[in-house]
Scaffold this motif. Structure first.
Motif, PDB file in Angstrom:
ATOM      1  N   SER A   1      81.420  32.324  14.163  1.00  0.00           N
ATOM      2  CA  SER A   1      81.529  33.650  13.548  1.00  0.00           C
ATOM      3  C   SER A   1      82.976  34.024  13.222  1.00  0.00           C
ATOM      4  CB  SER A   1      80.896  34.704  14.447  1.00  0.00           C
ATOM      5  OG  SER A   1      81.660  34.887  15.622  1.00  0.00           O
ATOM      6  N   ALA A   2      83.932  33.261  13.720  1.00  0.00           N
ATOM      7  CA  ALA A   2      85.332  33.533  13.407  1.00  0.00           C
ATOM      8  C   ALA A   2      85.686  33.107  11.982  1.00  0.00           C
ATOM      9  CB  ALA A   2      86.237  32.815  14.407  1.00  0.00           C
ATOM     10  N   TYR A   3      84.842  32.321  11.350  1.00  0.00           N
ATOM     11  CA  TYR A   3      85.093  31.839   9.994  1.00  0.00           C
ATOM     12  C   TYR A   3      84.229  32.600   8.997  1.00  0.00           C
ATOM     13  CZ  TYR A   3      87.301  27.968  12.432  1.00  0.00           C
ATOM     14  OH  TYR A   3      88.120  27.225  13.245  1.00  0.00           O
ATOM     15  N   PRO A   4      84.766  32.850   7.823  1.00  0.00           N
ATOM     16  CA  PRO A   4      83.963  33.519   6.798  1.00  0.00           C
ATOM     17  C   PRO A   4      82.792  32.626   6.367  1.00  0.00           C
ATOM     18  CG  PRO A   4      86.281  33.338   6.117  1.00  0.00           C
ATOM     19  CD  PRO A   4      86.130  32.598   7.401  1.00  0.00           C
ATOM     20  N   ASP A   5      81.705  33.258   5.941  1.00  0.00           N
ATOM     21  CA  ASP A   5      80.500  32.516   5.538  1.00  0.00           C
ATOM     22  C   ASP A   5      80.792  31.498   4.447  1.00  0.00           C
ATOM     23  OD1 ASP A   5      78.931  33.789   7.350  1.00  0.00           O
ATOM     24  OD2 ASP A   5      78.043  35.212   5.936  1.00  0.00           O
ATOM     25  N   LYS A   6      81.701  31.807   3.550  1.00  0.00           N
ATOM     26  CA  LYS A   6      81.989  30.880   2.442  1.00  0.00           C
ATOM     27  C   LYS A   6      82.697  29.618   2.910  1.00  0.00           C
ATOM     28  CE  LYS A   6      86.153  33.385   1.065  1.00  0.00           C
ATOM     29  NZ  LYS A   6      87.217  32.494   1.316  1.00  0.00           N
ATOM     30  N   ASP A   7      83.333  29.671   4.083  1.00  0.00           N
ATOM     31  CA  ASP A   7      84.041  28.498   4.606  1.00  0.00           C
ATOM     32  C   ASP A   7      83.178  27.623   5.515  1.00  0.00           C
ATOM     33  OD1 ASP A   7      86.296  29.301   3.262  1.00  0.00           O
ATOM     34  OD2 ASP A   7      87.233  30.243   5.011  1.00  0.00           O
TER      35      ASP A   7
ATOM     36  N   TYR B   1      70.842  30.031  34.367  1.00  0.00           N
ATOM     37  CA  TYR B   1      70.412  30.552  33.067  1.00  0.00           C
ATOM     38  C   TYR B   1      71.539  31.307  32.368  1.00  0.00           C
ATOM     39  CZ  TYR B   1      65.528  29.257  33.671  1.00  0.00           C
ATOM     40  OH  TYR B   1      64.366  28.552  33.816  1.00  0.00           O
ATOM     41  N   THR B   2      72.367  32.001  33.148  1.00  0.00           N
ATOM     42  CA  THR B   2      73.504  32.710  32.562  1.00  0.00           C
ATOM     43  C   THR B   2      74.473  31.721  31.936  1.00  0.00           C
ATOM     44  OG1 THR B   2      73.281  34.472  34.198  1.00  0.00           O
ATOM     45  CG2 THR B   2      75.403  34.296  33.063  1.00  0.00           C
ATOM     46  N   ILE B   3      74.766  30.650  32.632  1.00  0.00           N
ATOM     47  CA  ILE B   3      75.672  29.622  32.104  1.00  0.00           C
ATOM     48  C   ILE B   3      75.064  28.977  30.870  1.00  0.00           C
ATOM     49  CG2 ILE B   3      76.695  27.361  32.591  1.00  0.00           C
ATOM     50  CD1 ILE B   3      77.014  28.367  35.520  1.00  0.00           C
ATOM     51  N   ALA B   4      73.769  28.672  30.915  1.00  0.00           N
ATOM     52  CA  ALA B   4      73.104  28.068  29.755  1.00  0.00           C
ATOM     53  C   ALA B   4      73.167  29.004  28.554  1.00  0.00           C
ATOM     54  CB  ALA B   4      71.651  27.732  30.095  1.00  0.00           C
ATOM     55  N   GLY B   5      72.914  30.273  28.769  1.00  0.00           N
ATOM     56  CA  GLY B   5      72.983  31.246  27.677  1.00  0.00           C
ATOM     57  C   GLY B   5      74.372  31.314  27.077  1.00  0.00           C
ATOM     58  N   PHE B   6      75.376  31.320  27.943  1.00  0.00           N
ATOM     59  CA  PHE B   6      76.754  31.358  27.451  1.00  0.00           C
ATOM     60  C   PHE B   6      77.076  30.104  26.638  1.00  0.00           C
ATOM     61  CE2 PHE B   6      81.254  30.303  28.021  1.00  0.00           C
ATOM     62  CZ  PHE B   6      81.824  31.411  27.411  1.00  0.00           C
ATOM     63  N   LEU B   7      76.662  28.949  27.120  1.00  0.00           N
ATOM     64  CA  LEU B   7      76.947  27.701  26.404  1.00  0.00           C
ATOM     65  C   LEU B   7      76.235  27.634  25.060  1.00  0.00           C
ATOM     66  CD1 LEU B   7      76.862  25.124  29.336  1.00  0.00           C
ATOM     67  CD2 LEU B   7      78.864  25.940  28.077  1.00  0.00           C
ATOM     68  N   ILE B   8      75.044  28.212  24.978  1.00  0.00           N
ATOM     69  CA  ILE B   8      74.323  28.220  23.703  1.00  0.00           C
ATOM     70  C   ILE B   8      75.000  29.157  22.710  1.00  0.00           C
ATOM     71  CG2 ILE B   8      72.139  28.896  22.593  1.00  0.00           C
ATOM     72  CD1 ILE B   8      70.731  27.875  25.148  1.00  0.00           C
ATOM     73  N   VAL B   9      75.492  30.294  23.196  1.00  0.00           N
ATOM     74  CA  VAL B   9      76.092  31.304  22.317  1.00  0.00           C
ATOM     75  C   VAL B   9      77.537  30.969  21.947  1.00  0.00           C
ATOM     76  CG1 VAL B   9      76.754  33.750  22.233  1.00  0.00           C
ATOM     77  CG2 VAL B   9      74.537  33.096  23.133  1.00  0.00           C
ATOM     78  N   LEU B  10      78.233  30.218  22.778  1.00  0.00           N
ATOM     79  CA  LEU B  10      79.653  29.921  22.537  1.00  0.00           C
ATOM     80  C   LEU B  10      79.924  29.329  21.149  1.00  0.00           C
ATOM     81  CD1 LEU B  10      82.501  29.939  23.753  1.00  0.00           C
ATOM     82  CD2 LEU B  10      82.034  27.643  24.626  1.00  0.00           C
ATOM     83  N   PRO B  11      79.208  28.300  20.705  1.00  0.00           N
ATOM     84  CA  PRO B  11      79.468  27.780  19.358  1.00  0.00           C
ATOM     85  C   PRO B  11      79.163  28.797  18.257  1.00  0.00           C
ATOM     86  CG  PRO B  11      78.215  26.189  20.629  1.00  0.00           C
ATOM     87  CD  PRO B  11      78.257  27.453  21.422  1.00  0.00           C
ATOM     88  N   VAL B  12      78.204  29.672  18.490  1.00  0.00           N
ATOM     89  CA  VAL B  12      77.888  30.711  17.498  1.00  0.00           C
ATOM     90  C   VAL B  12      79.052  31.694  17.402  1.00  0.00           C
ATOM     91  CG1 VAL B  12      76.315  32.594  16.920  1.00  0.00           C
ATOM     92  CG2 VAL B  12      75.412  30.462  17.887  1.00  0.00           C
ATOM     93  N   ILE B  13      79.648  32.031  18.541  1.00  0.00           N
ATOM     94  CA  ILE B  13      80.809  32.939  18.544  1.00  0.00           C
ATOM     95  C   ILE B  13      81.984  32.291  17.823  1.00  0.00           C
ATOM     96  CG2 ILE B  13      82.514  34.059  20.038  1.00  0.00           C
ATOM     97  CD1 ILE B  13      80.221  34.440  22.084  1.00  0.00           C
ATOM     98  N   VAL B  14      82.228  31.024  18.112  1.00  0.00           N
ATOM     99  CA  VAL B  14      83.321  30.308  17.439  1.00  0.00           C
ATOM    100  C   VAL B  14      83.054  30.252  15.937  1.00  0.00           C
ATOM    101  CG1 VAL B  14      84.444  28.056  17.195  1.00  0.00           C
ATOM    102  CG2 VAL B  14      83.963  28.972  19.479  1.00  0.00           C
TER     103      VAL B  14
END
Length: 139
Positions: free
Chosen positions: A79-85, A64-77
């Motif tokens: 978040s590195a871009y501004p909303d307008k982009d 479950y920890t690995i699954a949680g990390f994999l689900i959140v990873l694309p969200v973290i990536v």
């Protein structure tokens, strides 16, 4: 009797088979190892190896920890871009979560494929037939 948090109930493939043999081995109609050309040592070794393969994915908590990390990873990536982009504005978060779920699915499929391949490598028809008959035994 209530179980304490430190008490563990062993409920896995290996223990299901060995406990069933211990419970019913004295019955006349229970499958006999000798009839299948199986020895106790070979059975114990086979069950241990098979259980090790089944447990190779780690504990439920670690999965479950690995699954949680994999689900959140694309969200973290993302978040590195501004909303307008972002391609879909604020709705891109749903795409990122979908990509994370897809990553989880791919990892789960690869793990299951790996387990199936390794189980086929150690397969032993005599032992598998005996184990099947032990698990299928009904009083």
């Amino acid at each position: 009797m209530a179980l304490k948090q430190t008490d563990k109930i062993l409920d896995d493939f290996e223990h299901n088979v060995t406990n069933r043999i211990a419970a019913f081995d004295n019955r006349n109609d229970f499958p006999r190892m000798e009839d299948y050309g199986v020895t106790k040592e070979a059975l114990d070794s086979y069950l241990f190896d098979k259980q090790a393969i089944l447990d190779s994915g780690g504990s439920e908590r670690s999965r479950y920890t690995i699954a949680g990390f994999l689900i959140v990873l694309p969200v973290i990536v993302m978040s590195a871009y501004p909303d307008k982009d972002l391609p879909f504005g604020e709705m891109t978060i749903l795409l990122a979560i979908g990509v994370g779920l897809l990553l989880c699915l791919v990892v789960w499929l690869l793990w299951n494929l790996s387990v199936q391949i390794r189980l086929k490598k150690i397969a032993n028809k005599q032992l598998d037939n005996y184990i099947k008959d032990v698990l299928d035994y009904r009083i």
